[in-house]
Enzyme design. Structure first.
Site, short mmCIF file in Angstrom:
data_model
loop_
_atom_site.label_atom_id
_atom_site.label_comp_id
_atom_site.label_asym_id
_atom_site.label_seq_id
_atom_site.Cartn_x
_atom_site.Cartn_y
_atom_site.Cartn_z
N HIS A 210 2.99 -33.79 15.08
CA HIS A 210 3.83 -33.01 16.01
C HIS A 210 3.81 -33.65 17.40
CE1 HIS A 210 5.44 -29.16 17.76
NE2 HIS A 210 4.80 -29.61 18.82
N GLU A 211 2.62 -33.90 17.91
CA GLU A 211 2.51 -34.49 19.25
C GLU A 211 3.04 -35.93 19.27
OE1 GLU A 211 1.99 -32.72 21.79
OE2 GLU A 211 1.31 -30.93 20.74
N HIS B 203 6.64 -35.96 20.05
CA HIS B 203 6.88 -35.96 21.50
C HIS B 203 6.70 -37.36 22.07
CE1 HIS B 203 7.38 -31.72 22.11
NE2 HIS B 203 6.17 -31.39 21.74
N GLU C 270 11.67 -29.67 21.90
CA GLU C 270 10.72 -29.42 20.81
C GLU C 270 11.23 -29.90 19.44
OE1 GLU C 270 7.49 -27.99 20.08
OE2 GLU C 270 7.35 -28.74 22.10
#
Length: 726
Positions: free
Chosen positions: A500-501, A504, A529
């Protein structure tokens, strides 16, 4: 999900994570005739020469302020205002973002304190810039005359003008003063709220010690109490013995583990009630925060803080957000009823309870027990395939397969690192050269930011036709255990969070915007997001996992059956978990919605929302909202995670699912989406990438198509069956 936001043109956009924690990054608008400085041999923290020592933060901030002041003077006479404003932003953000990373990760208190000082110093200067009427007038004039600028440049000027106005530049002086006072008050309340959570995690004492099984001893600490015993004999004398028990600190992580794994109903009840009743001091802090944000929104001509917060986003209004959340909630209802029945039956049949009513402290335990029983999953077996070194290899597999790029480890210069275990990677493309730089700070240590998060250090921007300032970011995690990456084993939820990170981080690293104002995650919250949610899918796909998830001792790749079991366990109560997230988002919207609230007591409002929108029971006297720090970081933006999840589900289904690692998929993701950061209209990017129907216009805002997520969770047939039965 991170730190407090500012309503200025230098506003934070952060991530979160935490259960995610989602980070919005600072953006601030700087030029040209003053030469750009580049550093080929960095010798200070993060490569900034000023930061060879902690004391360097002060001159680092002072020089940024001096340079920005020169640029402000320059702007009044210069045609390229957007370029100049963006260099101001770049100069100031270098200090703000490096101070932010330092405050959250540096083991040396002196560095942390100096970073705090620099941050406050810069914030004072930002207040001066945000209220600079000449700058505002120059930006407005440039916006009206910007026809020769690129689409990104025009968008940038429009954003800067709006950011100025959201900071109150156009208000009468007394209203602007009041707004500034409120912003300071809000900042202090957010800090107080977080400090109270740390200072008062709550505790429960359990006697006798036998009530806590050995496998949970690592979560608790032994305590003793004296008991008097009357000994047999004529004297009737009393002997004192010490009885052993355990003290359980009910911080969120310990609470979560106890609720999942303690078989003692009474222990679970005690820790649930205590953990959801602290810190009591935040009842008043939250009330004051809601009041201050509401007053700020009203000064800005909005009916609520939710309206003020959501206005710049794709959703554009609280009405659209609530319609989205209620539509999602309606879709999960049938499956939730089914999941609830299954859990109640399991409790009755397997756990010796004739009363099968599920109490709030039962849910996590019986879900975990049932998943374990159904899929025979052993966390240590799953973890044996996910050594940290394997997972870093997985990140390399993603960029190689999708983008034809490679991560190279590069040595850190003396003074550049903040911990001996920090790694630095360059993302390199064979045709394009280096694309950006990634620091990895992966291990837990005392005083470090507790979650997993992506921090921007430098945004990408075009300096000239031939020169591009490469993005620099840090990925910060808290994996525990040995500091040998081959020996550290991650749970699969940690792997999912890492991916997930990393989504980003890729958004930042692959960004090729002209202005750093739009670099990577510097986009509206409910759009920023999407990449992180999309890359979570890669952590669940066997075609991806088999490339790197290998057994630490045998080298065997992860078996397809094990991955299927992991997915089965994940999906078992997915509707219940989704409803919990919907409920959190509804609470966030309501508390920061129109005032006064239906009840003067915030906990009563939350209890009523729980009864109205969920199948969960409220326990009188509890107030979990007093340590739900997303209310600070998101402030009417918590819906963004679910909103982005719907877009990610559609992109995965239409673009990635057939062949998730194909170069064609990677090319589309990069060229049509990731490289644009926040520089283009989100709806244009989404349509270009995934085609028509990924969203619809609704009541002046954008509503994501929820059908892909519903199909994925098998909600549609459940819903249709329910409608048919009616």
């Amino acid at each position: 999900m991170h730190h407090s936001t500012s309503s200025t043109m230098w506003s934070f956009l952060s991530r979160r994570s935490g259960a995610e924690i989602f980070r919005l990054n600072k953006r601030i608008p700087l030029p040209l005739t003053i030469p750009i400085r580049t550093f080929s041999t960095p010798t200070g923290l993060y490569g900034f020469p000023h930061l060879k020592t902690a004391k360097g933060f002060q001159p680092f901030a002072d020089e940024a302020i001096q340079r920005s002041a020169e640029l402000v003077s320059f702007i009044r006479t210069h045609a390229e205002i957007m370029r100049a404003m963006d260099e101001i932003s770049d100069t100031v953000c270098s200090v703000v973002d490096s101070a932010e990373l330092c405050r959250n990760t540096h083991p040396d208190r002196e560095f942390v304190e100096e970073a705090n000082e620099a941050s406050m110093r810069i914030n004072e200067y930002l207040h001066h810039l945000n209220t600079n009427h000449d700058l505002y007038v120059a930006v407005k004039k440039a916006e009206q005359e910007c026809h020769m600028l690129s689409e990104e440049g025009q968008r940038g000027l429009r954003n800067l003008r709006v950011d100025f106005e959201r900071g109150g530049i156009h208000l009468f002086p007394e209203k602007l003063d009041r707004m500034n006072t409120l912003n300071i008050e809000i900042s202090h309340l957010c800090r107080e709220y977080c400090e109270n959570i740390v200072m008062d995690p709550g505790a429960v004492d359990i006697y006798p010690s036998s009530r806590i099984p050995k496998n949970l001893h690592y979560l608790v600490k032994p305590i003793y109490r004296s008991e008097s015993l009357i000994t047999k004999g004529l004297s009737g004398s009393r002997d004192t013995v010490k009885e052993r028990g355990f003290r359980i600190t009910t911080d969120p992580q310990t609470l979560s583990s106890l609720l999942q794994f303690s078989s003692d109903d009474e222990v679970r009840k005690m820790v649930y009630i205590q953990g959801n009743s602290v810190p009591h001091a935040n009842v008043d802090v939250l009330r004051r925060l809601i009041s201050a944000r509401h007053e700020l929104a009203q000064i800005m001509g909005c009916r609520s803080y939710a309206e003020f917060s959501v206005k710049p986003n794709m959703a554009s209004s609280p009405k659209v957000v609530m319609s989205f959340l209620l539509e999602m909630n309606k879709m999960v209802q049938a499956k939730i009823i089914e999941e609830h029945k299954i859990l109640m039956n399991f409790k009755r049949e397997n756990c010796g309870h004739s009363d099968g009513n599920l109490r709030p402290w039962d849910e996590a335990y019986y879900m975990t027990t049932m998943k374990s029983s159904a899929y025979k999953l052993d966390s240590s077996i799953v973890g044996s395939y996910f050594s940290l070194s394997n997972c870093i290899e997985g990140l390399k597999v993603l960029v190689q397969s999708l983008f034809g790029a490679t991560f190279h480890s590069i040595p850190l210069a003396p003074g550049e690192s903040w911990d001996p275990q920090v790694l630095k990677l360059s993302l390199h493309h064979p045709d394009e050269g280096d694309l950006g730089y990634l620091y990895l700070d992966l291990y837990s240590r005392k005083g470090k930011y507790p979650g997993c998060a992506h921090f921007a250090i430098k945004g990408g921007r075009r300096i000239s036709q031939s020169e591009y300032q490469l993005p620099i970011v840090a990925l910060v995690c808290n994996f525990s255990g040995s500091r040998n990456p081959s020996a550290v084993r991650l749970s699969h939820s940690e792997v999912e969070t890492l991916f997930h990170e990393f989504g980003h981080a890729l958004h930042s690293l692959l960004s090729r915007t002209d202005y750093q104002h739009f670099s990577g995650t510097r986009a509206v919250l409910d759009f920023a997001e999407i990449p992180s949610n999309l890359f979570e899918y890669y952590a669940w796909d066997h075609r991806v996992l088999k490339k790197f998830a290998r057994h630490y001792s045998t080298g065997e790749e992860i078996p397809p059956k094990l991955v299927e079991s992991m997915k089965g366990a994940r999906d078992m109560f997915a509707a219940t978990e989704l409803q919990r997230q919907i409920f959190y988002a509804i609470v966030d919207q309501t508390l920061f919605g129109e005032q006064p609230l239906p009840h003067s007591d915030i906990s009563s409002v939350v209890a009523e929302l729980k009864r109205e929108h969920t199948n969960f029971e409220h326990v009188e006297g509890t107030h979990w909202e007093t340590r739900f720090s997303h209310l600070l970081n998101y402030g009417a933006g918590y819906y963004s995670y679910l909103y982005a999840k719907c877009f990610a589900a559609t992109i995965w289904k239409r673009l990635c699912q057939e062949d998730p690692l194909s170069p064609d998929t990677g090319f589309a993701l990069r060229k049509k989406f990731l490289q644009h950061g926040g520089a283009r209209e989100p709806t244009t990017l989404l349509s270009d990438l995934a085609g028509d129907g990924i969203y619809r216009y609704y009541d002046g805002g954008i509503m994501p198509d929820i059908s892909s997520l519903c199909d994925e969770m098998k909600l549609v047939e459940e819903y249709q069956q329910k409608v048919h039965l009616l």
